[in-house]
Design a protein around this motif. Structure first.
Motif, short mmCIF file in Angstrom:
data_model
loop_
_atom_site.label_atom_id
_atom_site.label_comp_id
_atom_site.label_asym_id
_atom_site.label_seq_id
_atom_site.Cartn_x
_atom_site.Cartn_y
_atom_site.Cartn_z
N VAL A 5 0.84 -1.21 0.00
CA VAL A 5 0.00 0.00 0.00
C VAL A 5 0.87 1.26 0.00
N LEU A 6 1.91 1.27 0.81
CA LEU A 6 2.81 2.42 0.85
C LEU A 6 3.52 2.62 -0.48
N LYS A 7 3.97 1.55 -1.09
CA LYS A 7 4.65 1.65 -2.39
C LYS A 7 3.68 2.18 -3.46
N MET A 8 2.44 1.72 -3.42
CA MET A 8 1.45 2.22 -4.39
C MET A 8 1.18 3.71 -4.16
N GLY A 9 1.18 4.15 -2.89
CA GLY A 9 0.99 5.57 -2.60
C GLY A 9 2.13 6.42 -3.10
N ILE A 10 3.35 5.92 -2.95
CA ILE A 10 4.52 6.65 -3.43
C ILE A 10 4.49 6.77 -4.95
N ILE A 11 4.18 5.69 -5.62
CA ILE A 11 4.12 5.71 -7.08
C ILE A 11 3.01 6.64 -7.55
N ASN A 12 1.86 6.58 -6.88
CA ASN A 12 0.74 7.44 -7.26
C ASN A 12 1.09 8.91 -7.07
N SER A 13 1.74 9.26 -5.98
CA SER A 13 2.12 10.66 -5.77
C SER A 13 3.17 11.11 -6.78
N PHE A 14 4.10 10.23 -7.14
CA PHE A 14 5.11 10.58 -8.15
C PHE A 14 4.45 10.83 -9.50
N ILE A 15 3.54 9.96 -9.89
CA ILE A 15 2.85 10.12 -11.18
C ILE A 15 2.00 11.38 -11.19
N THR A 16 1.30 11.63 -10.09
CA THR A 16 0.45 12.82 -10.01
C THR A 16 1.29 14.10 -10.08
N THR A 17 2.40 14.13 -9.36
CA THR A 17 3.27 15.31 -9.39
C THR A 17 3.83 15.55 -10.78
N THR A 18 4.26 14.49 -11.44
CA THR A 18 4.78 14.63 -12.79
C THR A 18 3.71 15.10 -13.75
N GLN A 19 2.51 14.53 -13.64
CA GLN A 19 1.42 14.91 -14.53
C GLN A 19 1.02 16.37 -14.34
N VAL A 20 0.94 16.82 -13.10
CA VAL A 20 0.57 18.21 -12.84
C VAL A 20 1.65 19.15 -13.36
N SER A 21 2.90 18.80 -13.20
CA SER A 21 3.97 19.68 -13.65
C SER A 21 4.01 19.81 -15.16
#
Length: 102
Positions: A5-21
């Motif tokens: 669950v923690l790894k999925m959260g980290i990946i999700n936040s990385f993808i979201t940050t990249t997408q927003v930028s």
């Protein structure tokens, strides 16, 4: 299960940050976007390499390092521009093609 669950959260936040930028020019201007995202990724991966070593330290130190990085991140968030301080960014230009021209 918790690590998954923690790894999925980290990946999700990385993808979201990249997408927003990449979708909002006010956050990262286009001329600096790729360099800044690449630099952030390089720093994050470099710190990740050191994480198992820090985990092997004596009891209070790993959590102190975690708190230190969390506090640095918290302080960094105050350097972000406020909503009224954003630049306009790039204007999207509509290109019209004249296919009937000879």
């Amino acid at each position: 299960f918790l690590i998954l669950v923690l790894k999925m959260g980290i990946i999700n936040s990385f993808i979201t940050t990249t997408q927003v930028s990449f979708t909002d020019d006010r956050i990262f201007p286009s001329e600096k976007r790729n360099t800044s995202v690449g630099t952030c990724g390089m720093i994050a991966r470099s710190i990740t390499i050191v994480a198992p070593i820090v985990n092997e330290w004596a009891a209070p130190w790993p959590i102190m390092v975690l708190f230190a990085f969390s506090f640095i991140g918290y302080l960094t968030s105050f350097t972000f521009p406020k909503e009224d301080e954003f630049s306009n960014g790039e204007k999207i230009k509509e290109i019209k093609y004249d296919i009937t021209a000879k």
